[in-house]
Motif scaffolding. Structure first.
Motif, PDB file in Angstrom:
ATOM      1  N   GLY A 138       0.807  -1.214   0.000  1.00  0.00           N
ATOM      2  CA  GLY A 138       0.000   0.000   0.000  1.00  0.00           C
ATOM      3  C   GLY A 138       0.839   1.261   0.000  1.00  0.00           C
ATOM      4  N   THR A 139       1.872   1.294   0.841  1.00  0.00           N
ATOM      5  CA  THR A 139       2.715   2.492   0.948  1.00  0.00           C
ATOM      6  C   THR A 139       3.527   2.723  -0.321  1.00  0.00           C
ATOM      7  OG1 THR A 139       2.883   2.158   3.324  1.00  0.00           O
ATOM      8  CG2 THR A 139       4.519   3.596   2.303  1.00  0.00           C
ATOM      9  N   PHE A 140       4.274   1.717  -0.749  1.00  0.00           N
ATOM     10  CA  PHE A 140       5.115   1.898  -1.925  1.00  0.00           C
ATOM     11  C   PHE A 140       4.300   1.966  -3.213  1.00  0.00           C
ATOM     12  CE2 PHE A 140       8.342   0.516   1.080  1.00  0.00           C
ATOM     13  CZ  PHE A 140       9.295   1.501   0.867  1.00  0.00           C
ATOM     14  N   GLY A 141       3.175   1.280  -3.260  1.00  0.00           N
ATOM     15  CA  GLY A 141       2.297   1.420  -4.426  1.00  0.00           C
ATOM     16  C   GLY A 141       1.768   2.833  -4.551  1.00  0.00           C
ATOM     17  N   PHE A 142       1.351   3.402  -3.427  1.00  0.00           N
ATOM     18  CA  PHE A 142       0.862   4.778  -3.446  1.00  0.00           C
ATOM     19  C   PHE A 142       1.962   5.748  -3.864  1.00  0.00           C
ATOM     20  CE2 PHE A 142       0.349   8.839  -1.239  1.00  0.00           C
ATOM     21  CZ  PHE A 142      -0.864   9.259  -1.774  1.00  0.00           C
ATOM     22  N   LEU A 143       3.136   5.623  -3.235  1.00  0.00           N
ATOM     23  CA  LEU A 143       4.224   6.564  -3.532  1.00  0.00           C
ATOM     24  C   LEU A 143       4.715   6.439  -4.974  1.00  0.00           C
ATOM     25  CD1 LEU A 143       6.262   6.313  -0.201  1.00  0.00           C
ATOM     26  CD2 LEU A 143       4.761   8.169  -0.965  1.00  0.00           C
ATOM     27  N   ASN A 144       4.904   5.224  -5.463  1.00  0.00           N
ATOM     28  CA  ASN A 144       5.404   5.050  -6.828  1.00  0.00           C
ATOM     29  C   ASN A 144       4.393   5.512  -7.870  1.00  0.00           C
ATOM     30  OD1 ASN A 144       7.919   4.037  -6.131  1.00  0.00           O
ATOM     31  ND2 ASN A 144       7.138   1.956  -5.966  1.00  0.00           N
ATOM     32  N   ASN A 145       3.118   5.206  -7.656  1.00  0.00           N
ATOM     33  CA  ASN A 145       2.111   5.655  -8.614  1.00  0.00           C
ATOM     34  C   ASN A 145       1.934   7.169  -8.577  1.00  0.00           C
ATOM     35  OD1 ASN A 145       1.241   3.197  -9.883  1.00  0.00           O
ATOM     36  ND2 ASN A 145       0.389   2.622  -7.901  1.00  0.00           N
ATOM     37  N   LEU A 146       2.047   7.752  -7.392  1.00  0.00           N
ATOM     38  CA  LEU A 146       1.984   9.209  -7.284  1.00  0.00           C
ATOM     39  C   LEU A 146       3.170   9.843  -8.004  1.00  0.00           C
ATOM     40  CD1 LEU A 146       0.349  11.510  -6.012  1.00  0.00           C
ATOM     41  CD2 LEU A 146       1.885  11.367  -4.050  1.00  0.00           C
ATOM     42  N   LEU A 147       4.346   9.251  -7.888  1.00  0.00           N
ATOM     43  CA  LEU A 147       5.529   9.755  -8.582  1.00  0.00           C
ATOM     44  C   LEU A 147       5.335   9.713 -10.097  1.00  0.00           C
ATOM     45  CD1 LEU A 147       8.513  10.697  -8.512  1.00  0.00           C
ATOM     46  CD2 LEU A 147       9.140   8.270  -8.560  1.00  0.00           C
ATOM     47  N   VAL A 148       4.785   8.611 -10.604  1.00  0.00           N
ATOM     48  CA  VAL A 148       4.542   8.508 -12.053  1.00  0.00           C
ATOM     49  C   VAL A 148       3.557   9.581 -12.508  1.00  0.00           C
ATOM     50  CG1 VAL A 148       3.501   7.043 -13.826  1.00  0.00           C
ATOM     51  CG2 VAL A 148       5.114   6.070 -12.201  1.00  0.00           C
ATOM     52  N   LEU A 149       2.498   9.801 -11.742  1.00  0.00           N
ATOM     53  CA  LEU A 149       1.516  10.827 -12.124  1.00  0.00           C
ATOM     54  C   LEU A 149       2.120  12.227 -12.087  1.00  0.00           C
ATOM     55  CD1 LEU A 149      -1.680   9.495 -10.336  1.00  0.00           C
ATOM     56  CD2 LEU A 149      -1.179   9.491 -12.780  1.00  0.00           C
ATOM     57  N   VAL A 150       2.943  12.505 -11.081  1.00  0.00           N
ATOM     58  CA  VAL A 150       3.594  13.817 -10.999  1.00  0.00           C
ATOM     59  C   VAL A 150       4.543  14.015 -12.181  1.00  0.00           C
ATOM     60  CG1 VAL A 150       5.283  15.153  -9.661  1.00  0.00           C
ATOM     61  CG2 VAL A 150       3.343  14.084  -8.516  1.00  0.00           C
ATOM     62  N   LEU A 151       5.332  12.999 -12.512  1.00  0.00           N
ATOM     63  CA  LEU A 151       6.243  13.123 -13.655  1.00  0.00           C
ATOM     64  C   LEU A 151       5.482  13.283 -14.960  1.00  0.00           C
ATOM     65  CD1 LEU A 151       8.962  10.472 -12.728  1.00  0.00           C
ATOM     66  CD2 LEU A 151       9.164  12.973 -12.660  1.00  0.00           C
ATOM     67  N   PHE A 152       4.385  12.571 -15.098  1.00  0.00           N
ATOM     68  CA  PHE A 152       3.585  12.682 -16.310  1.00  0.00           C
ATOM     69  C   PHE A 152       3.003  14.082 -16.449  1.00  0.00           C
ATOM     70  CE2 PHE A 152      -0.354  12.262 -18.713  1.00  0.00           C
ATOM     71  CZ  PHE A 152       0.126  11.641 -19.848  1.00  0.00           C
ATOM     72  N   CYS A 153       2.539  14.663 -15.359  1.00  0.00           N
ATOM     73  CA  CYS A 153       1.974  16.017 -15.414  1.00  0.00           C
ATOM     74  C   CYS A 153       3.050  17.073 -15.615  1.00  0.00           C
ATOM     75  CB  CYS A 153       1.194  16.314 -14.134  1.00  0.00           C
ATOM     76  SG  CYS A 153      -0.306  15.352 -13.983  1.00  0.00           S
ATOM     77  N   ARG A 154       4.236  16.829 -15.089  1.00  0.00           N
ATOM     78  CA  ARG A 154       5.299  17.838 -15.155  1.00  0.00           C
ATOM     79  C   ARG A 154       5.976  17.915 -16.528  1.00  0.00           C
ATOM     80  NH1 ARG A 154       8.905  20.159 -10.887  1.00  0.00           N
ATOM     81  NH2 ARG A 154      10.700  20.925 -12.038  1.00  0.00           N
ATOM     82  N   TYR A 155       6.202  16.762 -17.167  1.00  0.00           N
ATOM     83  CA  TYR A 155       6.938  16.738 -18.426  1.00  0.00           C
ATOM     84  C   TYR A 155       5.988  16.452 -19.588  1.00  0.00           C
ATOM     85  CZ  TYR A 155      10.927  16.572 -15.331  1.00  0.00           C
ATOM     86  OH  TYR A 155      11.832  16.863 -14.353  1.00  0.00           O
ATOM     87  N   LYS A 156       5.840  17.425 -20.468  1.00  0.00           N
ATOM     88  CA  LYS A 156       4.907  17.296 -21.586  1.00  0.00           C
ATOM     89  C   LYS A 156       5.369  16.289 -22.628  1.00  0.00           C
ATOM     90  CE  LYS A 156       2.870  21.822 -21.131  1.00  0.00           C
ATOM     91  NZ  LYS A 156       2.458  23.053 -21.769  1.00  0.00           N
ATOM     92  N   VAL A 157       6.658  15.989 -22.666  1.00  0.00           N
ATOM     93  CA  VAL A 157       7.180  15.039 -23.646  1.00  0.00           C
ATOM     94  C   VAL A 157       6.636  13.631 -23.387  1.00  0.00           C
ATOM     95  CG1 VAL A 157       9.303  14.437 -22.406  1.00  0.00           C
ATOM     96  CG2 VAL A 157       9.278  14.413 -24.902  1.00  0.00           C
ATOM     97  N   LEU A 158       6.194  13.363 -22.182  1.00  0.00           N
ATOM     98  CA  LEU A 158       5.659  12.042 -21.841  1.00  0.00           C
ATOM     99  C   LEU A 158       4.208  11.854 -22.288  1.00  0.00           C
ATOM    100  CD1 LEU A 158       7.090  11.675 -18.223  1.00  0.00           C
ATOM    101  CD2 LEU A 158       7.914  10.587 -20.313  1.00  0.00           C
TER     102      LEU A 158
END
Length: 147
Positions: free
Chosen positions: A52-72
């Protein structure tokens, strides 16, 4: 003690209270739901806490990176974000219930909570993943045919 189906049926027909209590006690003792020890519940709780903890953190990281970098932002990556968002919601809306149940060694939130847990894990987990993987496979199949 081995209780055959025939003896259970004959006990219920006879409506013998002593016989019924012996049979029901045996059926409850041999239930697959009562076989986990306190150590087993602790290990399951630790695993669910980790997931639960690492799933939440890793998925949140992917969403943040996706929103931050338009090339993705490509069509295939939108499908991957769909999987990521669904997994994040399972970690938030589903895993805490099973984690709490494992820490106490029993289900805590009743029948309606059980229905909610099954709904969340089924809708956001399996069904969303199956359809998204099918779409990704379909898209990559057409991309390979164009080459």
């Amino acid at each position: 003690m081995i209780v055959s189906n025939l003896s259970v049926i004959s006990c219920r027909r006879a409506n013998n209270a002593l016989c019924l209590s012996a049979v029901e006690g045996h059926l409850e003792a041999s239930s697959p739901y009562s076989t986990l020890s306190p150590t087993g519940h602790l290990l399951v709780a630790m695993s669910l806490g980790f997931i639960g903890t690492f799933g939440f953190l890793n998925n949140l990281l992917v969403l943040v990176l996706f929103c931050r970098y338009k090339v993705l932002r490509s069509p295939i990556n939108f499908l991957l974000v769909n999987i990521c968002l669904s997994d994040l919601l399972v970690c938030v809306l589903g895993t805490p219930f099973s984690f709490a149940a494992s820490t106490q060694g029993r289900w805590l939130i009743g029948d309606s909570g059980c229905v909610w847990y099954g709904f969340v894990n089924s809708l956001l987990g399996e069904w969303n993943l199956i359809y998204t993987y099918c779409i990704i496979t379909f898209c990559y199949g057409f991309a390979c045919m164009k080459v």
